[in-house]
Design a protein around this motif. Structure first.
Motif, PDB file in Angstrom:
ATOM      1  N   LEU A 132      -7.171  -3.765   6.678  1.00 26.27           N
ATOM      2  CA  LEU A 132      -8.157  -3.789   7.755  1.00 26.27           C
ATOM      3  C   LEU A 132      -9.582  -3.594   7.262  1.00 26.27           C
ATOM      4  O   LEU A 132     -10.523  -3.972   7.925  1.00 26.27           O
ATOM      5  CB  LEU A 132      -7.828  -2.671   8.749  1.00 26.27           C
ATOM      6  CG  LEU A 132      -6.558  -2.894   9.552  1.00 26.27           C
ATOM      7  CD1 LEU A 132      -6.157  -1.598  10.226  1.00 26.27           C
ATOM      8  CD2 LEU A 132      -6.776  -3.986  10.587  1.00 26.27           C
ATOM      9  N   SER A 133      -9.734  -2.972   6.129  1.00 25.12           N
ATOM     10  CA  SER A 133     -11.056  -2.530   5.672  1.00 25.12           C
ATOM     11  C   SER A 133     -11.219  -2.964   4.233  1.00 25.12           C
ATOM     12  O   SER A 133     -10.472  -2.526   3.356  1.00 25.12           O
ATOM     13  CB  SER A 133     -11.106  -1.001   5.799  1.00 25.12           C
ATOM     14  OG  SER A 133     -12.187  -0.463   5.087  1.00 25.12           O
ATOM     15  N   TYR A 134     -12.183  -3.848   3.980  1.00 25.42           N
ATOM     16  CA  TYR A 134     -12.304  -4.383   2.621  1.00 25.42           C
ATOM     17  C   TYR A 134     -13.723  -4.889   2.372  1.00 25.42           C
ATOM     18  O   TYR A 134     -14.474  -5.179   3.304  1.00 25.42           O
ATOM     19  CB  TYR A 134     -11.287  -5.496   2.380  1.00 25.42           C
ATOM     20  CG  TYR A 134     -11.177  -6.495   3.497  1.00 25.42           C
ATOM     21  CD1 TYR A 134     -11.953  -7.646   3.502  1.00 25.42           C
ATOM     22  CD2 TYR A 134     -10.328  -6.269   4.587  1.00 25.42           C
ATOM     23  CE1 TYR A 134     -11.876  -8.554   4.532  1.00 25.42           C
ATOM     24  CE2 TYR A 134     -10.249  -7.171   5.634  1.00 25.42           C
ATOM     25  CZ  TYR A 134     -11.028  -8.306   5.592  1.00 25.42           C
ATOM     26  OH  TYR A 134     -10.971  -9.203   6.631  1.00 25.42           O
ATOM     27  N   ARG A 168       0.003  -2.332  18.605  1.00 27.81           N
ATOM     28  CA  ARG A 168      -0.452  -1.054  18.092  1.00 27.81           C
ATOM     29  C   ARG A 168       0.369  -0.572  16.896  1.00 27.81           C
ATOM     30  O   ARG A 168      -0.171  -0.117  15.878  1.00 27.81           O
ATOM     31  CB  ARG A 168      -0.364  -0.021  19.223  1.00 27.81           C
ATOM     32  CG  ARG A 168      -0.986   1.301  18.878  1.00 27.81           C
ATOM     33  CD  ARG A 168      -0.701   2.369  19.907  1.00 27.81           C
ATOM     34  NE  ARG A 168      -1.291   3.626  19.483  1.00 27.81           N
ATOM     35  CZ  ARG A 168      -0.815   4.370  18.500  1.00 27.81           C
ATOM     36  NH1 ARG A 168       0.260   4.018  17.842  1.00 27.81           N
ATOM     37  NH2 ARG A 168      -1.412   5.488  18.151  1.00 27.81           N
ATOM     38  N   TRP A 213       0.823  -1.224   0.000  1.00 26.08           N
ATOM     39  CA  TRP A 213       0.000   0.000   0.000  1.00 26.08           C
ATOM     40  C   TRP A 213       0.855   1.271   0.000  1.00 26.08           C
ATOM     41  O   TRP A 213       0.370   2.336  -0.376  1.00 26.08           O
ATOM     42  CB  TRP A 213      -0.986  -0.009   1.166  1.00 26.08           C
ATOM     43  CG  TRP A 213      -0.376   0.245   2.522  1.00 26.08           C
ATOM     44  CD1 TRP A 213       0.107  -0.672   3.387  1.00 26.08           C
ATOM     45  CD2 TRP A 213      -0.186   1.520   3.142  1.00 26.08           C
ATOM     46  NE1 TRP A 213       0.597  -0.070   4.513  1.00 26.08           N
ATOM     47  CE2 TRP A 213       0.421   1.283   4.390  1.00 26.08           C
ATOM     48  CE3 TRP A 213      -0.468   2.835   2.770  1.00 26.08           C
ATOM     49  CZ2 TRP A 213       0.759   2.309   5.271  1.00 26.08           C
ATOM     50  CZ3 TRP A 213      -0.130   3.868   3.643  1.00 26.08           C
ATOM     51  CH2 TRP A 213       0.474   3.596   4.886  1.00 26.08           C
ATOM     52  N   ARG A 214       2.138   1.137   0.399  1.00 28.97           N
ATOM     53  CA  ARG A 214       3.036   2.306   0.387  1.00 28.97           C
ATOM     54  C   ARG A 214       3.702   2.497  -0.967  1.00 28.97           C
ATOM     55  O   ARG A 214       4.385   3.499  -1.191  1.00 28.97           O
ATOM     56  CB  ARG A 214       4.122   2.131   1.454  1.00 28.97           C
ATOM     57  CG  ARG A 214       3.587   2.014   2.854  1.00 28.97           C
ATOM     58  CD  ARG A 214       4.723   1.923   3.864  1.00 28.97           C
ATOM     59  NE  ARG A 214       5.500   3.162   3.907  1.00 28.97           N
ATOM     60  CZ  ARG A 214       6.605   3.328   4.614  1.00 28.97           C
ATOM     61  NH1 ARG A 214       7.080   2.299   5.336  1.00 28.97           N
ATOM     62  NH2 ARG A 214       7.251   4.472   4.606  1.00 28.97           N
ATOM     63  N   GLY A 226     -13.834 -10.889  10.152  1.00 28.31           N
ATOM     64  CA  GLY A 226     -13.315 -10.132  11.283  1.00 28.31           C
ATOM     65  C   GLY A 226     -12.114  -9.342  10.817  1.00 28.31           C
ATOM     66  O   GLY A 226     -11.650  -9.522   9.689  1.00 28.31           O
ATOM     67  N   VAL A 227     -11.618  -8.460  11.671  1.00 32.24           N
ATOM     68  CA  VAL A 227     -10.451  -7.660  11.303  1.00 32.24           C
ATOM     69  C   VAL A 227      -9.211  -8.552  11.300  1.00 32.24           C
ATOM     70  O   VAL A 227      -8.943  -9.255  12.262  1.00 32.24           O
ATOM     71  CB  VAL A 227     -10.284  -6.468  12.263  1.00 32.24           C
ATOM     72  CG1 VAL A 227      -8.897  -5.858  12.154  1.00 32.24           C
ATOM     73  CG2 VAL A 227     -11.333  -5.406  11.971  1.00 32.24           C
ATOM     74  N   LEU A 257      -0.405  -2.683  13.899  1.00 30.92           N
ATOM     75  CA  LEU A 257      -1.789  -2.411  13.484  1.00 30.92           C
ATOM     76  C   LEU A 257      -1.868  -1.123  12.670  1.00 30.92           C
ATOM     77  O   LEU A 257      -2.568  -1.058  11.652  1.00 30.92           O
ATOM     78  CB  LEU A 257      -2.673  -2.295  14.738  1.00 30.92           C
ATOM     79  CG  LEU A 257      -4.150  -1.938  14.542  1.00 30.92           C
ATOM     80  CD1 LEU A 257      -4.879  -3.010  13.750  1.00 30.92           C
ATOM     81  CD2 LEU A 257      -4.844  -1.734  15.896  1.00 30.92           C
ATOM     82  N   SER A 258      -1.148  -0.111  13.111  1.00 29.63           N
ATOM     83  CA  SER A 258      -1.238   1.184  12.436  1.00 29.63           C
ATOM     84  C   SER A 258      -0.575   1.175  11.065  1.00 29.63           C
ATOM     85  O   SER A 258      -0.821   2.059  10.253  1.00 29.63           O
ATOM     86  CB  SER A 258      -0.607   2.274  13.306  1.00 29.63           C
ATOM     87  OG  SER A 258       0.810   2.180  13.249  1.00 29.63           O
ATOM     88  N   ARG A 259       0.272   0.165  10.808  1.00 25.57           N
ATOM     89  CA  ARG A 259       1.069   0.177   9.590  1.00 25.57           C
ATOM     90  C   ARG A 259       0.654  -0.882   8.571  1.00 25.57           C
ATOM     91  O   ARG A 259       1.291  -1.022   7.532  1.00 25.57           O
ATOM     92  CB  ARG A 259       2.555   0.002   9.952  1.00 25.57           C
ATOM     93  CG  ARG A 259       3.097   1.185  10.733  1.00 25.57           C
ATOM     94  CD  ARG A 259       4.517   0.986  11.197  1.00 25.57           C
ATOM     95  NE  ARG A 259       5.040   2.209  11.809  1.00 25.57           N
ATOM     96  CZ  ARG A 259       5.512   3.251  11.139  1.00 25.57           C
ATOM     97  NH1 ARG A 259       5.547   3.221   9.828  1.00 25.57           N
ATOM     98  NH2 ARG A 259       5.940   4.330  11.777  1.00 25.57           N
ATOM     99  N   GLN A 260      -0.394  -1.660   8.884  1.00 32.76           N
ATOM    100  CA  GLN A 260      -0.856  -2.664   7.939  1.00 32.76           C
ATOM    101  C   GLN A 260      -2.006  -2.122   7.102  1.00 32.76           C
ATOM    102  O   GLN A 260      -2.813  -1.342   7.576  1.00 32.76           O
ATOM    103  CB  GLN A 260      -1.299  -3.929   8.681  1.00 32.76           C
ATOM    104  CG  GLN A 260      -0.114  -4.683   9.258  1.00 32.76           C
ATOM    105  CD  GLN A 260      -0.525  -5.961   9.949  1.00 32.76           C
ATOM    106  OE1 GLN A 260      -1.309  -6.725   9.433  1.00 32.76           O
ATOM    107  NE2 GLN A 260       0.026  -6.169  11.134  1.00 32.76           N
ATOM    108  N   GLY A 261      -2.058  -2.567   5.866  1.00 38.91           N
ATOM    109  CA  GLY A 261      -3.025  -1.990   4.943  1.00 38.91           C
ATOM    110  C   GLY A 261      -4.235  -2.865   4.655  1.00 38.91           C
ATOM    111  O   GLY A 261      -4.891  -2.689   3.646  1.00 38.91           O
TER     112      GLY A 261
END
Lengths: 450, 450
Positions: B76-78, B67, B22-23, B60-61, B70-74
């Motif tokens: 989570l939402s699909y 933390r 994603w980066r 599920g997520v 979690l903040s750096r993975q792409g």
């Protein structure tokens, strides 16, 4: 000229709302699983600037009566609503999609997820028609021993809707900065577990899809029982209802709008949309002839089957068709909330058995208006301007034919009268319906300017 | 020239299979909920004559680590897979759609219905990837106290698949004559109640949608455990698998094909499709540079998080990144079936912690091939012609970029070698994959000519 515009939904029932529609040359007999048919309908409704299209649903075979009736009904095989609307979202760009789904027989996590997904896929055009499922023949598909009673179903529905809304709020609107440079995709504090433990449901969360474009898909409700009206007042933003007289529709409108205050809501936050099944002719005589043609296609076995829920256990095939029913019962427990309306009608009008089933099969207890585009627009205007409706759920008796006629003949008449839009106002269904985008339950209240 | 053609699936993971994709400038950072991104991918895959597109899924997520990770993975939402594929079926006309759905956390009636609906909507292009769900963090979303153990999950899966197939057979193929003249819509004897009562499930039926165009959507399976291989041998028509050496892939191929006979099935009724994650350059040096660029985008917290399932309870942040792990455990119970493969690799190759997580994050234990289109085609041909694969599940590291490259550069090379089609052969996914349309369980065996 009225500034207030009426809202229009197209209530699509495969071959049409008339029970014999599938035999009519203006219908598509295999409509229930014919995607090209639905594509054409959605495009027609969008051409007519409808706010939304809607399908009813039940997680089981819809079937009334015995073998003879079963063989002659056209509503046994049909698409699952959310997959259908996801597909149609790609061949339209403005119209909203109202999908029915059951709080009694579906799972809240999976339901929240599929509606959030539909809202993202359609770029903000999804709505959920919340039903508790009235059909008795469904529980066996889900391993249950019995269909829960209405009070239990509605108690679960309140909890279920609250859980689904909570799951939709799992991600704050600004939870995902997705900044490639810093490598920060998510702000973890802006992702929320629901951790719901209630009477019926236990759901942890978070949902695995970010907040829908509309915040929440629009919530629709369609029950007219006391329980249904309370659920609507607490949660719904549009309510579909079935009345055949202005006075009844006005009473309902006033009743349900009056219930909003106790939930901290304003009357304009719930749109009341009665059903109307228009039979359209260029002259009154042509319209009446069309209606007669359709009624003549109905087999008595199919007609009688529509009456069975009102006289459970009775062998209706022994009744004389052209005499009134031998007795009029109270509305049986557990059947749909239109039952009372229908039984009142039988009592008040002295309908024969045939008249009653012809009335019911026409639009299943909804309001049938047979006439010219002007007549139909007159009746809609009367209800709209006299406290009975914020718009209508249009129930074409034969599909695709009757929807084409409505869009080509009635919509221009409504526009000429200044009652209906001439272009879509917004990008999302909420924007077109004039409904606010809800704030997340986790949002901090904005500090008010002094 | 080989007459046998290889099968290709595009395994789409939102921004790409690499954990840091994603980066990368070749990706779409909000891919998970960007329908236009998926439309472009499906059209590209169809331009490349792929048999199918596929998405993995979990209800599920998906989240590993603390933390920071979690903040750096792409991921989570699909989108929910079935709604996604329903939408994409309307912007494509040949490619098949493989949706993952869980036999542990979904309901068989609703699952059977949504896949039947997708098969009708797509005109015969649906497939179901049957998973039992390996993630431990999902059960709380469904009100359960714990994640069921693998043996229980797989026992339920066998029963669940049988129930779903039974529901798909509810209507005989010729159950619905829909004859307007006679008024006969259904032949009631050709509509079947399932009346299933088993160890895990009780389902009455019939399903409220007629038999799918493909008879049954194609059944796919992806587990490589003993239980997974038995489920595949009993029910699957394609199996996705993860091997990094020819010898391992050959052993698996022989093993799983050898299990079919006891279920009365022939080897060609199950297609074995290993994953391959191709990093494509016009030269070997360009390919290696691309891979290094991608690996450099990975934050150590994200890399370490991919190792956590193998060392449960261990604080990996205390480990030196450039030394081998202090100890190599047995595969922990309950994690995905690729675990054993990964731990073997750590043991055999003496990988450092960093090497191990870089290996894993590249394609999560799948086969990464870095090279020119010719090199990549060489390796695919080697596996295809030496009893290791019937085709491949192509896992582009960065999306959309890597799928474009595969279609523009590798597909033509495979076609030149006569290994891959130059046009779609059939109308349905089954026809393109060379799989038979299954008969209904209620069909009478045809009398054989003497």
């Amino acid at each position: 000229m009225s500034q207030r515009k009426l809202r229009l939904g197209a209530f699509i029932m495969a071959t049409g709302h008339h029970v014999a529609a599938w035999r009519h040359p203006g219908s598509q007999a295999d409509a229930g699983v014919n995607i090209d048919h639905y594509i054409a309908l959605a495009k027609t409704a969008e051409r007519g600037l409808f706010d939304q299209v809607f399908v009813a649903d039940s997680p089981g075979v819809w079937h009334q009566g015995g073998r003879e009736s079963l063989s002659r009904q056209g509503r046994l095989s049909y698409f699952e609503p959310v997959t259908l609307w996801a597909a149609l979202s790609q061949v339209t760009s403005h119209i909203g999609f109202v999908a029915t789904a059951s709080t009694t027989y579906e799972d809240p996590f999976l339901l929240a997820r599929k509606f959030a997904s539909l809202d993202h896929i359609s770029k903000g055009r999804a709505a959920w028609n919340v039903v508790t499922t009235s059909a008795e023949n469904v529980f066996g598909n889900f391993g249950l021993e019995a269909h829960p009673d209405p009070a239990t179903r509605y108690a679960r529905a309140h909890e279920f809707v609250d859980v689904v809304k909570g799951l939709w709020d799992s991600f704050d609107d600004d939870a995902l900065p997705r900044d490639p440079a810093s490598g920060v995709h998510l702000v973890p504090e802006k992702l929320h577990e629901l951790n719901h433990i209630g009477r019926f449901l236990k759901v942890k969360g978070p949902l695995n899809i970010e907040r829908p474009p509309q915040g929440h898909p629009v919530i629709v409700q369609a029950g007219s029982s006391e329980d249904g009206k309370e659920l609507a007042a607490a949660t719904a933003e549009a309510i579909f209802t079935a009345w055949t007289s202005l006075a009844e529709a006005q009473a309902f409108y006033k009743d349900v709008k009056g219930r909003l205050a106790k939930y901290g809501r304003r009357p304009e936050q719930l749109l009341v949309l009665p059903g109307i099944s228009p039979v359209i002719g260029r002259t009154e005589a042509e319209a009446q002839a069309k209606w007669a043609e359709l009624q003549a296609l109905m087999h008595p076995a199919v007609g009688l089957a529509t009456l069975e829920p009102f006289w459970p256990g009775e062998d209706l095939t022994k009744w004389a068709l052209d005499a009134p029913p031998p007795y009029i019962p109270e509305a049986p427990r557990g059947i749909h909330s239109r039952a009372q309306v229908v039984l009142e009608l039988a009592r008040r009008e002295g309908y024969t058995v045939r008249q009653l089933y012809e009335y019911l099969a026409g639009a299943r207890g909804h309001w049938v208006v047979v006439g010219t585009p002007q007549t139909i627009a007159d009746r809609m205007q009367e209800w709209f301007e006299n406290g009975a409706a914020d718009g209508f759920n249009v129930m074409p008796p034969v599909l695709p034919q009757s929807l084409d006629e409505f869009v080509d003949l009635v919509v221009p008449e409504l526009q000429r009268r200044g009652l209906f839009r001439t272009a879509y106002e917004g990008r999302t269904l909420r924007e077109n319906l004039g409904l606010e985008r809800p704030a997340s339950r986790y949002a901090q209240p904005q500090a008010k300017a002094a």
